[in-house]
Scaffold this motif. Structure first.
Motif, PDB file in Angstrom:
ATOM      1  N   ARG A  61       0.848  -1.194   0.000  1.00  0.00           N
ATOM      2  CA  ARG A  61       0.000   0.000   0.000  1.00  0.00           C
ATOM      3  C   ARG A  61       0.888   1.250   0.000  1.00  0.00           C
ATOM      4  NH1 ARG A  61      -5.254   0.217   1.189  1.00  0.00           N
ATOM      5  NH2 ARG A  61      -5.137  -1.868   2.151  1.00  0.00           N
ATOM      6  N   GLY A  62       0.622   2.152  -0.951  1.00  0.00           N
ATOM      7  CA  GLY A  62       1.406   3.372  -1.058  1.00  0.00           C
ATOM      8  C   GLY A  62       2.728   3.204  -1.778  1.00  0.00           C
ATOM      9  N   LYS A  63       3.017   1.979  -2.236  1.00  0.00           N
ATOM     10  CA  LYS A  63       4.281   1.703  -2.908  1.00  0.00           C
ATOM     11  C   LYS A  63       4.096   1.714  -4.436  1.00  0.00           C
ATOM     12  CE  LYS A  63       6.740   0.684   0.850  1.00  0.00           C
ATOM     13  NZ  LYS A  63       5.779   0.937   1.923  1.00  0.00           N
ATOM     14  N   THR A  64       5.216   1.583  -5.154  1.00  0.00           N
ATOM     15  CA  THR A  64       5.208   1.538  -6.618  1.00  0.00           C
ATOM     16  C   THR A  64       5.527   0.121  -7.075  1.00  0.00           C
ATOM     17  OG1 THR A  64       5.903   3.844  -6.786  1.00  0.00           O
ATOM     18  CG2 THR A  64       6.214   2.459  -8.738  1.00  0.00           C
ATOM     19  N   VAL A  65       4.676  -0.403  -7.944  1.00  0.00           N
ATOM     20  CA  VAL A  65       4.783  -1.795  -8.396  1.00  0.00           C
ATOM     21  C   VAL A  65       4.976  -1.819  -9.905  1.00  0.00           C
ATOM     22  CG1 VAL A  65       3.620  -4.031  -8.509  1.00  0.00           C
ATOM     23  CG2 VAL A  65       3.309  -2.557  -6.501  1.00  0.00           C
ATOM     24  N   ALA A  66       5.959  -2.588 -10.362  1.00  0.00           N
ATOM     25  CA  ALA A  66       6.211  -2.733 -11.796  1.00  0.00           C
ATOM     26  C   ALA A  66       5.505  -3.967 -12.330  1.00  0.00           C
ATOM     27  CB  ALA A  66       7.710  -2.837 -12.063  1.00  0.00           C
ATOM     28  N   TYR A 119      -1.849   1.554  -4.682  1.00  0.00           N
ATOM     29  CA  TYR A 119      -0.437   1.462  -5.072  1.00  0.00           C
ATOM     30  C   TYR A 119      -0.286   2.056  -6.463  1.00  0.00           C
ATOM     31  CZ  TYR A 119      -2.029  -2.617  -7.752  1.00  0.00           C
ATOM     32  OH  TYR A 119      -2.695  -3.449  -8.619  1.00  0.00           O
ATOM     33  N   ASN A 120       0.914   2.497  -6.778  1.00  0.00           N
ATOM     34  CA  ASN A 120       1.207   3.059  -8.097  1.00  0.00           C
ATOM     35  C   ASN A 120       1.679   1.946  -9.023  1.00  0.00           C
ATOM     36  OD1 ASN A 120       0.743   5.780  -7.238  1.00  0.00           O
ATOM     37  ND2 ASN A 120       2.757   5.757  -6.264  1.00  0.00           N
ATOM     38  N   ALA A 121       1.104   1.881 -10.215  1.00  0.00           N
ATOM     39  CA  ALA A 121       1.465   0.855 -11.184  1.00  0.00           C
ATOM     40  C   ALA A 121       2.226   1.471 -12.343  1.00  0.00           C
ATOM     41  CB  ALA A 121       0.202   0.162 -11.709  1.00  0.00           C
ATOM     42  N   ILE A 122       3.335   0.829 -12.720  1.00  0.00           N
ATOM     43  CA  ILE A 122       4.051   1.236 -13.923  1.00  0.00           C
ATOM     44  C   ILE A 122       4.233   0.007 -14.816  1.00  0.00           C
ATOM     45  CG2 ILE A 122       5.305   3.019 -12.660  1.00  0.00           C
ATOM     46  CD1 ILE A 122       7.839   1.248 -13.128  1.00  0.00           C
ATOM     47  N   PHE A 123       4.375   0.244 -16.122  1.00  0.00           N
ATOM     48  CA  PHE A 123       4.588  -0.851 -17.066  1.00  0.00           C
ATOM     49  C   PHE A 123       5.998  -0.739 -17.619  1.00  0.00           C
ATOM     50  CE2 PHE A 123       0.043  -0.211 -16.897  1.00  0.00           C
ATOM     51  CZ  PHE A 123      -0.389  -1.512 -16.646  1.00  0.00           C
ATOM     52  N   VAL A 140      11.327   0.958  -8.360  1.00  0.00           N
ATOM     53  CA  VAL A 140      10.050   0.441  -7.879  1.00  0.00           C
ATOM     54  C   VAL A 140      10.294  -0.360  -6.604  1.00  0.00           C
ATOM     55  CG1 VAL A 140       9.057   0.335 -10.207  1.00  0.00           C
ATOM     56  CG2 VAL A 140      10.201  -1.685  -9.264  1.00  0.00           C
ATOM     57  N   ASP A 141       9.217  -0.610  -5.887  1.00  0.00           N
ATOM     58  CA  ASP A 141       9.318  -1.380  -4.643  1.00  0.00           C
ATOM     59  C   ASP A 141       9.124  -2.873  -4.865  1.00  0.00           C
ATOM     60  OD1 ASP A 141       9.456   0.889  -2.601  1.00  0.00           O
ATOM     61  OD2 ASP A 141       7.666   1.420  -3.757  1.00  0.00           O
TER      62      ASP A 141
END
Length: 303
Positions: free
Chosen positions: A141-146, A174-178, A194-195
């Motif tokens: 929660r609150g983290k960045t996930v790839a 959570y923040n999502a990146i591709f 990312v986390d």
């Protein structure tokens, strides 16, 4: 003779594929590749280590041996581009995982030659560095996930569903990146961008060069459910009956235990699973609910 043709430009995301597939037929009205003596396949990258044998090359060699035809490989950047290459009659077929297969089949724009039934094993996990404070999914929660890319079963759909079941929604909790692929996700994690990097459990088991972290450098957090269909062979609808029958006979032989080492990651997710020839769209129906969690309504793409 085998040759690589220049890569197609990749699509930008699921929305681009939805537009392309839901409203279009073959891009130029052609009947596919002109040379009937050659089988063409669209494939995505599977690592870039020049010291390792390329499993795509191994696939081509095995397919040539089983069919007696030459094989051309079209390199494309992601699953979305594989589907577009098939739909547009640029290639004869492609092999992909369950969700992009379901997305494509639901439109009626591609033909499913074969599918591999799923196993009861979990598909995905979220990888963190060993020193990370993340110990369970809710810690993201609150983290960045790839994620790998927006059409990846193990690198997007299944982990997003896993996080949803843990009470976390993307871009809210959570923040999502591709990252453009599993390899990009691992690089982002290694560089501290990312986390966590969500990926296939199978890749973590293969080790280098498919998975760059050694024992003691990483941990897996959470496990997704299994999938009813692990993957499918999708072909252009204009494929002639002779080539269709040839591929349906050859591919189960190619994806068999004696070829496991040569095919590497390409075969690891499919070898040993039961095949379904001419799978009906209903075989992919169970993906709809999971896809909806990721914001993709497969049912809306029918026709």
């Amino acid at each position: 003779m085998r040759r690589h043709t220049p890569p197609l430009v990749g699509l930008l995301g699921i929305s681009a594929l939805v537009v392309a597939l839901a409203g279009c037929s073959s891009a130029d009205g052609s009947d596919g590749p002109a040379d009937a003596s050659t089988i063409t396949i669209a494939t995505t990258p599977l690592g870039d280590d020049p010291t390792k044998a390329n499993p795509v090359e191994a696939l081509a060699e095995l397919l040539e041996s089983e069919t007696g035809r030459s094989v051309d490989i079209l390199d494309v950047p992601d699953y979305l581009s594989v589907v577009e290459a098939i739909r547009s009659d640029h290639v004869d077929f492609g092999i992909m995982s369950g969700f992009p297969s379901a997305l494509a089949v639901s439109t009626g724009e591609v033909d499913a030659l074969m599918a591999w039934k799923g196993s009861d094993k979990p598909v995905s996990t979220c990888v963190v560095l060993d020193e990370s404070p993340v110990r369970e999914l809710t810690d993201l929660r609150g983290k960045t996930v790839a994620f790998a890319d927006q059409a990846s079963s193990s690198g997007y759909f299944m982990p997003v569903y896993m996080l949803h079941e843990a009470g976390l929604e993307q871009n809210t909790d959570y923040n999502a990146i591709f990252a453009g692929g599993h390899e990009g996700s691992f690089a982002a994690l290694e560089q501290g961008q990312v986390d966590a990097a969500c990926t296939a459990i199978m890749l973590t088991e293969l080790g280098e060069p498919m998975f760059p972290f050694a024992d003691g450098e990483w941990r897996g957090v959470g496990q997704s459910p299994s999938m009813p269909v692990m993957g499918a062979v999708l072909a252009r609808p204009s494929l002639d009956d002779e080539t269709r029958a040839l591929l349906q006979d050859a591919l189960p032989k190619v994806f068999s235990e004696p070829n496991a080492e040569a095919l590497g990651a390409l075969g690891a997710g499919f070898i040993g699973l039961d095949e379904i020839l001419d799978p009906a769209p209903a075989e992919f129906q169970s993906f709809v609910d999971i896809a909806a969690v990721a914001g993709v309504e497969l049912a809306d793409l029918d026709g």
